[in-house]
Enzyme design. Structure first.
Site, PDB file in Angstrom:
ATOM      1  N   PRO A   1       3.573 -27.454  26.013  1.00 55.93           N
ATOM      2  CA  PRO A   1       2.531 -26.984  26.910  1.00 55.93           C
ATOM      3  C   PRO A   1       2.536 -25.467  27.038  1.00 55.93           C
ATOM      4  CG  PRO A   1       4.065 -28.505  27.982  1.00 55.93           C
ATOM      5  CD  PRO A   1       4.692 -28.048  26.732  1.00 55.93           C
ATOM      6  N   GLU A   2       1.427 -24.895  26.702  1.00 54.56           N
ATOM      7  CA  GLU A   2       1.182 -23.485  26.987  1.00 54.56           C
ATOM      8  C   GLU A   2       0.144 -23.469  28.114  1.00 54.56           C
ATOM      9  OE1 GLU A   2       0.630 -21.107  23.437  1.00 54.56           O
ATOM     10  OE2 GLU A   2       1.493 -22.673  22.207  1.00 54.56           O
TER      11      GLU A   2
ATOM     12  N   HIS B   1      12.691 -41.558  29.200  1.00 53.92           N
ATOM     13  CA  HIS B   1      12.684 -40.136  29.578  1.00 53.92           C
ATOM     14  C   HIS B   1      11.839 -39.822  30.809  1.00 53.92           C
ATOM     15  CE1 HIS B   1      14.744 -39.619  25.851  1.00 53.92           C
ATOM     16  NE2 HIS B   1      13.682 -39.936  25.136  1.00 53.92           N
TER      17      HIS B   1
ATOM     18  N   ARG C   1      13.046 -33.779  25.875  1.00 53.36           N
ATOM     19  CA  ARG C   1      14.076 -32.783  25.546  1.00 53.36           C
ATOM     20  C   ARG C   1      14.751 -32.162  26.756  1.00 53.36           C
ATOM     21  NH1 ARG C   1      11.583 -29.022  20.916  1.00 53.36           N
ATOM     22  NH2 ARG C   1      13.618 -28.042  20.945  1.00 53.36           N
TER      23      ARG C   1
END
Length: 277
Positions: free
Chosen positions: A2-3, A93, A112
DNA sequence: CGGCGCACCTGAGTGC
DNA sequence: TGCACTCAGGTGCGCC
């Protein structure tokens, strides 16, 4: 992941589901993200207070609660925030689950674990927000993001222009994908030292960055491998990328082969002809 | 202070 | 099918 556009799309998706709602309960995976999830602060500062706003600052999601406390979430590389019915099966997750007062849940999923979840308690929020803001660079979608201001910022920075654009302390929200795309659109070689660009070139960069970021937001962000909006919808801006991930393909403007080089440790794509040094 | 390298994690893809 | 290896959109640390 995500930017700026993906975080903005996430905020837009969350807003209608969260405004006016309260958190009833928290459940966490127990695994640490960038920092441990502050479960106790969520309980004491956030639970049972209505949510007032959902905003984006840089690549952070800020959720403000009545009483002044703020939930601050960064998606890292693989983080996703989504709204689910409370009975929906948990995904692998899912690290934070916030039960809302309408049978729905806000879930933070992050394979992550490069993301982060912080709480600014009401009585410290103002101070913490000030400190936070000093760490963030110029907002590309704000009125201050002008060629002139960026030119000034870059005056004594000899970093490659691409690394400069991606430095969140100078400019916020622009990551690897959008730095590559912006420099292609502006016709500037990514290795040009930031302090060598003219005012006119910075005006081009600023204009291109804003246009691309806005276009990406409209397209729902870029889903390269796994970005999903708050309702689980993918983005489509990856279909409009001109250079990112296009090594060996023909440049859309001149037909020359797109190059790939590592700059500042990040994959960099550009057209050697349209983006001459 | 500026700039670099790397660590933090997991999963997907590739080549053997 | 499995193993070893590389790479990934971000951030912030330690080091020179």
């Amino acid at each position: 992941m995500p930017e700026l556009p993906e975080v903005e799309v996430t905020c837009q998706g969350l807003r209608p589901h969260l405004l006016g709602r309260s958190i009833l309960a928290i459940h966490s995976s127990g695994k640490s993200l960038r920092q441990p999830i502050p479960e106790d602060l969520v309980r004491t500062c956030l639970c049972d207070r209505p949510i007032l706003t959902v905003e984006r600052r840089a690549k952070y999601v800020l959720i403000r609660f009545q009483g002044g406390a703020v939930l601050v979430i960064h998606l890292g590389m693989t983080g996703k925030l989504g709204i689910f019915p409370k009975d929906a099966v948990a995904a692998k997750h899912d690290h934070l689950v916030l039960r809302l007062d309408n049978e729905m849940e806000l879930r933070f999923n992050d394979a992550r674990r490069f993301g982060s979840v912080q709480v600014w308690p009401g009585d410290e929020a103002e101070e913490l927000e000030q400190a936070f803001l000093t760490r963030q660079g110029l907002e590309p979608l704000s009125a201050e993001f002008t060629g002139e201001n960026v030119h000034q910022l870059a005056r004594q920075c000899r970093l490659p222009v691409k690394s400069f654009l991606m430095d969140s302390r100078r400019i916020s929200g622009i990551g690897n994908i959008y730095a590559n795309e912006t420099l292609f659109a502006a016709g500037i070689h990514p290795l040009c030292p930031a302090n060598t660009l003219s005012l006119k070139q910075w005006e081009d960069v600023a204009r291109c960055a804003v246009r691309i970021l806005k276009k990406a937001i409209k397209a729902g962000g870029s889903t390269i491998s796994d970005f999903l909006g708050a309702s689980g919808q993918p983005g489509y801006f990856q279909l409009q990328l001109a250079v990112y991930g296009k090594k060996g393909k023909d440049c859309l403007r001149c037909g020359e082969e797109i190059m790939k080089e590592v700059i500042g440790g990040r994959a960099t794509f550009f057209c050697g002809k349209c983006q001459a040094m």
